[in-house]
Scaffold this active site. Structure first.
Site, PDB file in Angstrom:
ATOM      1  N   SER A 101       0.929  -1.294   0.123  1.00 41.86           N
ATOM      2  CA  SER A 101       0.017   0.114  -0.275  1.00 41.86           C
ATOM      3  C   SER A 101       0.697   1.315   0.088  1.00 41.86           C
ATOM      4  O   SER A 101       1.860   1.207   0.334  1.00 41.86           O
ATOM      5  CB  SER A 101      -0.871  -0.066   1.213  1.00 41.86           C
ATOM      6  OG  SER A 101      -1.947   0.945   0.983  1.00 41.86           O
ATOM      7  N   PRO A 102       0.359   2.302  -0.702  1.00 43.20           N
ATOM      8  CA  PRO A 102       1.279   3.565  -0.340  1.00 43.20           C
ATOM      9  C   PRO A 102       1.470   4.235   0.789  1.00 43.20           C
ATOM     10  O   PRO A 102       0.370   4.166   1.821  1.00 43.20           O
ATOM     11  CB  PRO A 102       0.214   4.620  -1.375  1.00 43.20           C
ATOM     12  CG  PRO A 102      -0.652   3.493  -2.060  1.00 43.20           C
ATOM     13  CD  PRO A 102      -0.770   2.578  -1.539  1.00 43.20           C
ATOM     14  N   CYS A 146       3.625   7.098   3.087  1.00 45.36           N
ATOM     15  CA  CYS A 146       4.512   8.313   3.129  1.00 45.36           C
ATOM     16  C   CYS A 146       5.683   7.901   3.851  1.00 45.36           C
ATOM     17  O   CYS A 146       5.851   7.518   4.901  1.00 45.36           O
ATOM     18  CB  CYS A 146       3.715   9.545   3.863  1.00 45.36           C
ATOM     19  SG  CYS A 146       2.492  10.142   2.785  1.00 45.36           S
ATOM     20  N   GLN A 148       0.707   6.401  -6.826  1.00 47.72           N
ATOM     21  CA  GLN A 148      -0.421   7.022  -6.410  1.00 47.72           C
ATOM     22  C   GLN A 148      -0.294   8.381  -6.605  1.00 47.72           C
ATOM     23  O   GLN A 148       0.598   8.882  -5.963  1.00 47.72           O
ATOM     24  CB  GLN A 148      -0.741   6.693  -4.744  1.00 47.72           C
ATOM     25  CG  GLN A 148      -1.941   7.142  -4.355  1.00 47.72           C
ATOM     26  CD  GLN A 148      -2.281   7.047  -2.811  1.00 47.72           C
ATOM     27  OE1 GLN A 148      -1.392   7.489  -2.150  1.00 47.72           O
ATOM     28  NE2 GLN A 148      -3.070   6.264  -2.438  1.00 47.72           N
ATOM     29  N   TYR A 177      -7.900  14.266   1.778  1.00 43.85           N
ATOM     30  CA  TYR A 177      -7.049  15.112   0.871  1.00 43.85           C
ATOM     31  C   TYR A 177      -8.212  15.581  -0.075  1.00 43.85           C
ATOM     32  O   TYR A 177      -9.189  15.431   0.068  1.00 43.85           O
ATOM     33  CB  TYR A 177      -5.892  14.269   0.473  1.00 43.85           C
ATOM     34  CG  TYR A 177      -4.983  13.793   1.546  1.00 43.85           C
ATOM     35  CD1 TYR A 177      -4.330  14.522   2.499  1.00 43.85           C
ATOM     36  CD2 TYR A 177      -4.723  12.408   1.716  1.00 43.85           C
ATOM     37  CE1 TYR A 177      -3.549  14.278   3.256  1.00 43.85           C
ATOM     38  CE2 TYR A 177      -3.841  11.952   2.963  1.00 43.85           C
ATOM     39  CZ  TYR A 177      -3.283  12.952   3.574  1.00 43.85           C
ATOM     40  OH  TYR A 177      -2.524  12.669   4.735  1.00 43.85           O
ATOM     41  N   LEU A 199      -5.339  -2.929   8.998  1.00 46.32           N
ATOM     42  CA  LEU A 199      -5.233  -3.640  10.171  1.00 46.32           C
ATOM     43  C   LEU A 199      -5.396  -5.411   9.548  1.00 46.32           C
ATOM     44  O   LEU A 199      -5.899  -6.228  10.288  1.00 46.32           O
ATOM     45  CB  LEU A 199      -6.083  -3.487  11.261  1.00 46.32           C
ATOM     46  CG  LEU A 199      -5.790  -2.257  11.838  1.00 46.32           C
ATOM     47  CD1 LEU A 199      -6.841  -2.058  13.188  1.00 46.32           C
ATOM     48  CD2 LEU A 199      -4.429  -2.028  12.448  1.00 46.32           C
ATOM     49  N   ARG A 231       1.635  -1.121   7.263  1.00 48.94           N
ATOM     50  CA  ARG A 231       2.467  -1.358   8.244  1.00 48.94           C
ATOM     51  C   ARG A 231       3.181  -2.950   8.457  1.00 48.94           C
ATOM     52  O   ARG A 231       4.311  -2.776   8.917  1.00 48.94           O
ATOM     53  CB  ARG A 231       1.861  -1.015   9.479  1.00 48.94           C
ATOM     54  CG  ARG A 231       1.748   0.584   9.718  1.00 48.94           C
ATOM     55  CD  ARG A 231       0.981   0.768  11.129  1.00 48.94           C
ATOM     56  NE  ARG A 231       0.742   2.241  11.357  1.00 48.94           N
ATOM     57  CZ  ARG A 231      -0.243   2.908  10.800  1.00 48.94           C
ATOM     58  NH1 ARG A 231      -1.251   2.427  10.024  1.00 48.94           N
ATOM     59  NH2 ARG A 231      -0.388   4.130  10.999  1.00 48.94           N
TER      60      ARG A 231
END
Length: 357
Positions: free
Chosen positions: A22-23, A25, A99, A182, A302, A325
């Site tokens: 997943s993207p 940052c 992305q 966003y 999760l 994560r």
């Protein structure tokens, strides 16, 4: 019955399994440029067996960054190093994805690495954020600048131009970021969008910029390559906020514009939203959108174990599993998961001596 390591075809791209990085940052760029950190970070996940590896949210203009340290694709000079990254990801049998994003009113903030919170002033290298309405995300923050119609059309063009650069850089998938509070999500949500013109009010109007961006990107993004969109399926602020029912309608709209998959996240528009924190809490959104809109979906949130990820695929809740994560904790999650599920997948030849031990 499909499983976690069954290949998946979208347009001209076949993914070797259903696991997606997943993207996330990294807050590690200067002037939007990728560097060795991004090469090693993203490349490691490709070595680890992920089928599709996404960059972090990549800004389509300087004012579209969350922080001054965000990745960008607003100028041609950004392409060269990104091409080095995509070449390496492909060499490992994975697909590189990007992305494309605009932070909107949540831009010009300090990155977590600084240890500071709040807005970065112009004197410190920040800028005045744009938004559909002059409503700050946090009470007490400076109000963002309300976008004019001309400003909206400029940003639509910026997405189109960034997608063309993404193609030149060798990406196989583009994902449009319309989630987490966003810019495009700000237009979708009545909590942030108070406009009275063609971009506010009704569902048709609030979804307009998303439809325009999808259309503009498809003009330059090849028919053979998939286009994804990430949405917040709910604001967790019913009844006044964006809801799962509206997400189903949005999914139907963008499917007709050439979007192939909806990446189903949630929240981010309201700092006081109460969100659950149970394993797989967002997966039901992916299942419902997949069923009711008739479009492929990705589940995220999760998802941390092999059994959990495999169940998402086996039970038809989603077509892909996006993990964030857990991939930070274990870049080689797919290699380990394949062993747990007794699936024989290729390891990098440099690592084969460790296979099965």
């Amino acid at each position: 019955m499909p499983h976690l390591f069954e290949p998946y075809k979208l347009r001209g791209l076949t993914l070797k399994n259903r696991l997606v990085v997943s993207p996330m940052c990294m807050y590690s760029s200067a002037d939007g440029f990728a560097n060795d950190w991004h090469l090693v970070h993203l490349g490691s996940r490709a070595c680890g067996g992920a089928a599709l590896v996404f960059t972090e949210a990549t800004a389509v203009e300087p004012e579209g960054r969350i922080s001054p340290e965000d990745l960008g694709l607003w100028k041609d000079e950004h392409v060269e190093f990104l091409k080095r990254i995509t070449d390496f990801i492909k060499s490992q049998g994975s697909a590189p994805g990007i992305q494309l994003a605009h932070a909107g009113r949540k831009g010009s903030t300090f990155s977590p690495h600084t240890g500071k919170r709040g807005v970065v002033t112009k004197e410190k290298g920040g800028w005045t954020p744009f938004a559909p309405s002059p409503v700050p995300f946090n009470a007490g923050d400076p109000a963002p600048e309300e976008l004019t119609v001309e400003g909206i059309q400029r940003i639509v063009r910026k997405f189109r131009e960034a997608a063309a650069r993404a193609l030149a850089a060798g990406f196989e998938v583009v994902e449009l970021h319309a989630a987490h509070g966003y810019l495009m999500d700000e237009f979708l949500s009545p909590l942030a969008n108070h406009r009275k013109d063609a971009y506010g009010g009704s569902l048709e109007n609030r979804t307009r910029i998303v439809r325009e961006v999808a259309t503009a990107v498809r003009e330059v993004w090849p028919e053979s390559k998939p286009l994804f969109i990430r949405i917040s399926a709910t604001d967790w602020k019913e009844p006044e906020g964006w809801t799962i029912e509206q997400s189903v309608e949005l999914a139907k709209m963008v499917k007709g514009l050439g979007v192939d998959l909806v990446d189903c996240s949630s929240g981010g528009i309201a700092p006081d939203a109460k969100m659950p924190s149970t394993p797989g809490y967002q997966t039901p959104f992916a299942e419902r959108i997949r069923r009711e809109a008739g479009i492929a979906t990705g589940a995220v949130g999760l998802i941390t174990t092999t059994a959990q990820a495999d169940e998402v695929i086996r039970t038809g809740q989603a077509d892909l599993v996006f993990m964030a994560r857990e991939f930070l904790r274990d870049p080689y999650f797919p290699l380990h998961a394949a062993g747990e599920l007794h699936q024989d997948i290729a390891w990098p030849k440099q690592y084969e001596r460790a296979k099965g031990k």
